[in-house]
Each structure stands twice: as structure tokens, then as C-alpha cells.
Write a protein that holds these residues in place. Structure first.
Motif, PDB file in Angstrom:
ATOM      1  N   ASP A  98       0.468  -1.438   7.314  1.00  0.00           N
ATOM      2  CA  ASP A  98       1.686  -0.956   7.948  1.00  0.00           C
ATOM      3  C   ASP A  98       3.156  -1.083   7.003  1.00  0.00           C
ATOM      4  O   ASP A  98       4.013  -0.156   7.365  1.00  0.00           O
ATOM      5  N   THR A  99       3.154  -2.049   6.096  1.00  0.00           N
ATOM      6  CA  THR A  99       4.252  -1.905   5.353  1.00  0.00           C
ATOM      7  C   THR A  99       4.202  -1.703   3.786  1.00  0.00           C
ATOM      8  O   THR A  99       5.106  -1.725   3.000  1.00  0.00           O
ATOM      9  N   THR A 103       4.891   2.601   0.717  1.00  0.00           N
ATOM     10  CA  THR A 103       5.327   2.955   2.049  1.00  0.00           C
ATOM     11  C   THR A 103       6.790   2.614   2.548  1.00  0.00           C
ATOM     12  O   THR A 103       7.149   1.569   2.245  1.00  0.00           O
ATOM     13  N   LEU A 149       9.418   1.987   5.923  1.00  0.00           N
ATOM     14  CA  LEU A 149       9.810   2.181   7.279  1.00  0.00           C
ATOM     15  C   LEU A 149      11.004   2.279   7.616  1.00  0.00           C
ATOM     16  O   LEU A 149      12.085   1.539   6.942  1.00  0.00           O
ATOM     17  N   ARG A 189       3.572   5.562  12.388  1.00  0.00           N
ATOM     18  CA  ARG A 189       4.334   4.477  12.900  1.00  0.00           C
ATOM     19  C   ARG A 189       3.788   3.352  12.824  1.00  0.00           C
ATOM     20  O   ARG A 189       2.868   3.072  12.491  1.00  0.00           O
ATOM     21  N   ALA A 190       4.583   2.279  12.800  1.00  0.00           N
ATOM     22  CA  ALA A 190       4.192   0.703  12.485  1.00  0.00           C
ATOM     23  C   ALA A 190       4.999   0.053  13.488  1.00  0.00           C
ATOM     24  O   ALA A 190       6.251   0.044  13.661  1.00  0.00           O
ATOM     25  N   TRP A 195       8.755   1.454  14.048  1.00  0.00           N
ATOM     26  CA  TRP A 195       9.501   2.011  12.933  1.00  0.00           C
ATOM     27  C   TRP A 195       8.701   3.153  12.708  1.00  0.00           C
ATOM     28  O   TRP A 195       7.563   3.514  12.686  1.00  0.00           O
ATOM     29  N   LYS A 250       7.006   5.759   9.795  1.00  0.00           N
ATOM     30  CA  LYS A 250       6.432   5.118   8.681  1.00  0.00           C
ATOM     31  C   LYS A 250       6.213   6.385   7.358  1.00  0.00           C
ATOM     32  O   LYS A 250       5.435   7.147   8.068  1.00  0.00           O
ATOM     33  N   THR A 283       4.177   7.174   4.389  1.00  0.00           N
ATOM     34  CA  THR A 283       3.481   6.467   3.376  1.00  0.00           C
ATOM     35  C   THR A 283       3.522   7.583   2.254  1.00  0.00           C
ATOM     36  O   THR A 283       2.727   8.710   2.539  1.00  0.00           O
TER      37      THR A 283
END
Ligand code: PLP
Length: 269
Positions: free
Chosen positions: A43-44, A203, A205, A233-234, A241, A243, A245
Motif C-alpha cells: 500500500d505505501t 510508492t 499516495l 488505490r490504497a 488515496w 497510488k 507505484t
């Protein structure tokens, strides 16, 4: 409990492992077997506090596995390698070179400290391997993989390593992480956008300032449907958010500014 940055909190882990061994309610205490940490979350891109988790895991008598699918290749980079301090204390590590290793899928690796740790792979079955055939020189692929049918994924990785070397890969890693920092800077400086956090890996966000989940999801789908940009998307404790990457080391500041403009143009009013 989710932490704001999506990492594993050592205090929470300590409580969870202690509760397992000394359950408050009736029932036999369980023995913690394995702690799975992440070096580069999907995710992040956050990296768990590996040294603290290694200390805790050892104190509780468990094994430590680190999913370094995304963050592992930071090891190539002298600049970014310190982010992985503590990784060497893991009992097992997974890497997936389809991200910061620029391989086509599949490119997963399991690293163990000693060859003996792979002993379960030597399991024999008469219908799969006949010892006399192996001794007579027929190829025996068992013992090389968890799977019986496997593509030779290692070949492309070996070719990349031979061609680029450690420093060549380090250069790609450094450039990609630099692009993420540039993008985060553009977002931070833009009055219409908010940045979730400064990127650890590649990544980033972000979302239009104050955008709700529906708006974020709508922007992403519009960009996809119109064939303009593929953003991820995360979902985080602070909502949804967009995203990015970033994985192309040749991405320019202009490319990133154009992406931000595209998102602005596809934001519902
Ligand atoms: C942190 C992390 N672990 C694991 C995976 C998946 O690995 P695999 O495709 O080898 O199952 C991903 C994404 O590819 C990832 O980001």
C-alpha cells in the motif's frame, strides 16, 4: 491494530505474542511460531522496524520472516541499503524482482540462511523420482522448488545480474526512488493536492485536497477508462488515496507533472 504509516508496531506485537503465551481466557497457551514482517508494504512502501521486530521475535522464541518482495532490492543501493538494517536477522526472506528488479513475472525468490533449511524440498516420491534414473544422469528437477512444475524464472534474473551487476541495479533503484521523491515534492507544492506521506520506496499516495473516497475512486476509474493513466488505490486509516507505484527509472519530472495535471483534469467538480 493498523498504525498510521501501515507498519507493524513492536508494542502491539509484543502484547499479541504475550497474550498468545498467557491467554486470559481458558485454553492452552499457544507458542508463537512465526512473525511475518514487511520490508516495503504494497500500500505505501513502508518498512517495518526490523531490528525491534527481530529482538522481539527472538525474545518470544519465534522465527522471523521478512516479506521483502518490494523493498529487498534496496540492498543493491549503498544509499538506500541502511533502510533494511536488521534484515539479516530474519530466518527467511522473500524477494520479488518483478518490481525493483525489473523482471517480467514470475520473479519470486525465497532466501534462507543455510542450504539445510531447504531440506523439506528433498522429499522423495517414487512416482516422481527414480533414484536409478537420476544416478544414470537423467535430469531431476525435484529438490529445486516448492513446486513440481516450474518455469526457469532464475534464468532472466541471472542474466540481469550478469548484465547490469550490483551497481547497475543500484543506479536503477536510486533513480526510481529519486523520481518518487520528485513526485512527492510536486504534490506537496501543489495547492490542490495532498500528500499522504513522504515515500520510503517508490510508492506515492496522494489525492485532491479533502477528496472523499468516492471522488478518489472516480478519478482512478476515469483515467483507466479513458486510457490516460493507470493509478493504483490504497485504503488507509485516513481514507482512500490514489497510488502511484513508480518503477520506471527513466521517468522525468515532466512526466510526473503531466500525471498530476491529468488527475486534476479528471477530478469531478
Ligand atoms: C509486499 C508484497 N509481497 C508479496 C507480493 C506478491 O508476491 P508474489 O507475486 O510473488 O506472490 C507483492 C506484490 O507483488 C508485494 O507487494
Amino acid at each position: 491494530l493498523p498504525t498510521p504509516d501501515g507498519t507493524l508496531d513492536p508494542h502491539t506485537l509484543h502484547t499479541a505474542l504475550t497474550d498468545l503465551r498467557h491467554p486470559g481466557s481458558p485454553g492452552a497457551p499457544a507458542v508463537p511460531v512465526l512473525v511475518c514482517a514487511t520490508a516495503g508494504t504494497t500500500d505505501t512502501g513502508a518498512i517495518d522496524p526490523l531490528p525491534d521486530l527481530a529482538d522481539l521475535t527472538r525474545a518470544h522464541g519465534a522465527r522471523l520472516h521478512v516479506d521483502a518482495a518490494y523493498g529487498g532490492p534496496l540492498l543493491f543501493s549503498a544509499t538506500h541499503r541502511p533502510l533494511l538494517d536488521g534484515l539479516h536477522r530474519a530466518h527467511t526472506v522473500t524477494l520479488d524482482l518483478h518490481k525493483l528488479g525489473w523482471q517480467p513475472v514470475a520473479a519470486g525468490l525465497l532466501a534462507v540462511p543455510r542450504a539445510a533449511d531447504l531440506a523439506p524440498l528433498t522429499h522423495r516420491a517414487a512416482y516422481l523420482n527414480a533414484d536409478d534414473d537420476t544416478e544414470a544422469g537423467l535430469p531431476d528437477l525435484l529438490g529445486r522448488s516448492l513446486r513440481t512444475t516450474r518455469r526457469p524464472d532464475i534464468l532472466k534474473m541471472a542474466v540481469t545480474l550478469q548484465a547490469l551487476g550490483r551497481t547497475g541495479l543500484a543506479d536503477l533503484v536510486d533513480r526510481t526512488l529519486a523520481a518518487a521523491r520528485t513526485f512527492a515534492g510536486l504534490i506537496d507544492d501543489h495547492p490542490a493536492f495532498e500528500l499522504h506521506s513522504h515515500p520510503t520506496l517508490s510508492t506515492v499516495l496522494f489525492r485532491p485536497t479533502g477528496a472523499d473516497d468516492t471522488t478518489v475512486a472516480t478519478i482512478r476509474r476515469r483515467l483507466l477508462h479513458q486510457g490516460r493513466a493507470v493509478l493504483g488505490r490504497a485504503a488507509t486509516p485516513t481514507g482512500l488515496w490514489l497510488k502511484a507505484t513508480l518503477l520506471n527509472p527513466h521517468t522525468t519530472t515532466d512526466d510526473l507533472a503531466s500525471l498530476l495535471k491529468l488527475v486534476e483534469g479528471h477530478t469531478p467538480r
